[in-house]
Design a protein around this motif. Structure first.
Motif, PDB file in Angstrom:
ATOM      1  N   HIS A 132     -49.007 -30.118 -66.318  1.00  0.00           N
ATOM      2  CA  HIS A 132     -48.368 -30.272 -67.626  1.00  0.00           C
ATOM      3  C   HIS A 132     -47.223 -31.295 -67.584  1.00  0.00           C
ATOM      4  O   HIS A 132     -46.169 -31.084 -68.183  1.00  0.00           O
ATOM      5  CB  HIS A 132     -47.877 -28.929 -68.163  1.00  0.00           C
ATOM      6  CG  HIS A 132     -48.983 -27.943 -68.380  1.00  0.00           C
ATOM      7  ND1 HIS A 132     -49.839 -28.023 -69.438  1.00  0.00           N
ATOM      8  CD2 HIS A 132     -49.397 -26.901 -67.631  1.00  0.00           C
ATOM      9  CE1 HIS A 132     -50.735 -27.043 -69.355  1.00  0.00           C
ATOM     10  NE2 HIS A 132     -50.492 -26.345 -68.267  1.00  0.00           N
ATOM     11  N   ASN A 134     -45.366 -32.095 -65.067  1.00  0.00           N
ATOM     12  CA  ASN A 134     -44.374 -31.784 -64.038  1.00  0.00           C
ATOM     13  C   ASN A 134     -44.923 -32.179 -62.668  1.00  0.00           C
ATOM     14  O   ASN A 134     -46.050 -31.812 -62.321  1.00  0.00           O
ATOM     15  CB  ASN A 134     -44.087 -30.277 -63.991  1.00  0.00           C
ATOM     16  CG  ASN A 134     -43.539 -29.750 -65.292  1.00  0.00           C
ATOM     17  OD1 ASN A 134     -42.387 -29.971 -65.625  1.00  0.00           O
ATOM     18  ND2 ASN A 134     -44.378 -29.050 -66.059  1.00  0.00           N
ATOM     19  N   VAL A 146     -40.480 -27.579 -58.784  1.00  0.00           N
ATOM     20  CA  VAL A 146     -40.645 -28.708 -59.695  1.00  0.00           C
ATOM     21  C   VAL A 146     -39.736 -29.828 -59.196  1.00  0.00           C
ATOM     22  O   VAL A 146     -38.524 -29.678 -59.115  1.00  0.00           O
ATOM     23  CB  VAL A 146     -40.293 -28.326 -61.146  1.00  0.00           C
ATOM     24  CG1 VAL A 146     -40.379 -29.547 -62.056  1.00  0.00           C
ATOM     25  CG2 VAL A 146     -41.220 -27.225 -61.652  1.00  0.00           C
ATOM     26  N   PRO A 149     -39.401 -32.798 -63.612  1.00  0.00           N
ATOM     27  CA  PRO A 149     -39.876 -32.045 -64.778  1.00  0.00           C
ATOM     28  C   PRO A 149     -40.530 -32.934 -65.829  1.00  0.00           C
ATOM     29  O   PRO A 149     -40.234 -34.120 -65.939  1.00  0.00           O
ATOM     30  CB  PRO A 149     -38.614 -31.394 -65.338  1.00  0.00           C
ATOM     31  CG  PRO A 149     -37.469 -31.928 -64.590  1.00  0.00           C
ATOM     32  CD  PRO A 149     -37.953 -32.798 -63.479  1.00  0.00           C
ATOM     33  N   GLU A 154     -42.628 -29.209 -71.052  1.00  0.00           N
ATOM     34  CA  GLU A 154     -43.672 -28.205 -70.809  1.00  0.00           C
ATOM     35  C   GLU A 154     -43.461 -27.545 -69.462  1.00  0.00           C
ATOM     36  O   GLU A 154     -43.049 -28.181 -68.496  1.00  0.00           O
ATOM     37  CB  GLU A 154     -45.053 -28.853 -70.868  1.00  0.00           C
ATOM     38  CG  GLU A 154     -45.424 -29.333 -72.254  1.00  0.00           C
ATOM     39  CD  GLU A 154     -46.882 -29.743 -72.330  1.00  0.00           C
ATOM     40  OE1 GLU A 154     -47.732 -28.977 -71.834  1.00  0.00           O
ATOM     41  OE2 GLU A 154     -47.154 -30.817 -72.870  1.00  0.00           O
ATOM     42  N   SER A 155     -43.769 -26.264 -69.381  1.00  0.00           N
ATOM     43  CA  SER A 155     -43.583 -25.534 -68.131  1.00  0.00           C
ATOM     44  C   SER A 155     -44.862 -25.569 -67.296  1.00  0.00           C
ATOM     45  O   SER A 155     -45.946 -25.893 -67.777  1.00  0.00           O
ATOM     46  CB  SER A 155     -43.168 -24.090 -68.417  1.00  0.00           C
ATOM     47  OG  SER A 155     -44.179 -23.458 -69.178  1.00  0.00           O
ATOM     48  N   VAL A 156     -44.709 -25.203 -66.032  1.00  0.00           N
ATOM     49  CA  VAL A 156     -45.824 -25.169 -65.094  1.00  0.00           C
ATOM     50  C   VAL A 156     -46.667 -23.932 -65.369  1.00  0.00           C
ATOM     51  O   VAL A 156     -46.149 -22.852 -65.643  1.00  0.00           O
ATOM     52  CB  VAL A 156     -45.280 -25.134 -63.645  1.00  0.00           C
ATOM     53  CG1 VAL A 156     -46.389 -24.891 -62.642  1.00  0.00           C
ATOM     54  CG2 VAL A 156     -44.531 -26.414 -63.331  1.00  0.00           C
ATOM     55  N   ASN A 157     -47.985 -24.076 -65.303  1.00  0.00           N
ATOM     56  CA  ASN A 157     -48.905 -22.956 -65.475  1.00  0.00           C
ATOM     57  C   ASN A 157     -49.226 -22.390 -64.089  1.00  0.00           C
ATOM     58  O   ASN A 157     -49.985 -22.976 -63.328  1.00  0.00           O
ATOM     59  CB  ASN A 157     -50.184 -23.421 -66.170  1.00  0.00           C
ATOM     60  CG  ASN A 157     -51.141 -22.283 -66.447  1.00  0.00           C
ATOM     61  OD1 ASN A 157     -51.244 -21.333 -65.694  1.00  0.00           O
ATOM     62  ND2 ASN A 157     -51.863 -22.410 -67.543  1.00  0.00           N
ATOM     63  N   GLU A 158     -48.633 -21.247 -63.763  1.00  0.00           N
ATOM     64  CA  GLU A 158     -48.800 -20.666 -62.429  1.00  0.00           C
ATOM     65  C   GLU A 158     -50.233 -20.236 -62.149  1.00  0.00           C
ATOM     66  O   GLU A 158     -50.661 -20.242 -60.996  1.00  0.00           O
ATOM     67  CB  GLU A 158     -47.829 -19.512 -62.251  1.00  0.00           C
ATOM     68  CG  GLU A 158     -46.391 -20.000 -62.207  1.00  0.00           C
ATOM     69  CD  GLU A 158     -45.404 -18.920 -61.816  1.00  0.00           C
ATOM     70  OE1 GLU A 158     -45.828 -17.862 -61.312  1.00  0.00           O
ATOM     71  OE2 GLU A 158     -44.198 -19.154 -61.985  1.00  0.00           O
TER      72      GLU A 158
END
Length: 194
Positions: A132, A134, A146, A149, A154-158
């Motif tokens: 996303h 990152n 990270v 960023p 957008e955040s990371v999809n674990e």
């Protein structure tokens, strides 16, 4: 001035790592290596117009694979470390363009990340990935960090990272990026235009 401090820190850390190794999880791609061999000389020429580079001291190390968790592309992305006078000075980043061919960027971006995250042993080799937007580093214990960023917040999809750990990580090997040398065209033939 800050750049000088950062660069000198990188040089000192690289000197330590040179003896012990700079390991990352990666794989060899003959197609990517060939692209680097044929194109990096042009970028070195361009950079040398700003910061003179003695091409006899340039060494291009093994490509560091950067997994893309967001989409599957036909060409893998790599960061190629470029050493001058035994110091990691530049990174030649190659990635797929919209035509399905390699394109590239040359500069100091990612030098610090590579120097700081390089492992001195194969056992603790780090893997680079993108998720996303990152840039992330995934460690041998499967924790991640990270590094850069996403500009879009957008955040990371674990879940995507966990899926990677089960599949792709098995195909990668710890490689000392200092020991492999990519031969490149040092003096490109001038093209004649009529």
């Amino acid at each position: 001035m800050l750049f000088g401090v950062v660069l000198s820190g990188s040089i000192l850390l690289f000197s330590r790592s040179q003896e012990e190794g700079m390991y990352f999880l990666t794989f060899e791609s003959r197609r990517a290596d060939k692209y680097v061999e044929e194109h990096i000389g042009e970028f070195l020429d361009s950079e040398s117009g700003i910061n003179p580079i003695d091409r006899d001291t340039v060494k291009v190390g093994a490509g560091i694979y950067v997994g893309d968790f967001d989409e599957t592309t036909s060409l893998p992305m790599f960061y190629y470390p470029v050493f001058t006078d035994e110091s990691l000075s530049y990174v030649f980043r190659i990635y797929e363009d919209i035509k399905g061919e390699y394109t590239s960027v040359f500069g100091i971006e990612r030098v610090d990340a590579i120097v700081q995250l390089a492992s001195d042993t194969p056992k603790n080799a780090v893997f680079f990935g993108q998720n996303h937007g990152n840039l992330i580093a995934i460690y041998s214990n499967f924790d991640y960090e990270v590094i850069d960023p996403s500009g879009f917040g957008e955040s990371v999809n674990e879940e995507e990272i966990k899926a990677f750990q089960k599949q792709e990580r098995k195909t990668l090997n710890p490689v000392n990026i200092c020991t492999k040398k990519i031969d490149f065209i040092k003096y490109p033939v001038a093209e004649a235009y009529y």
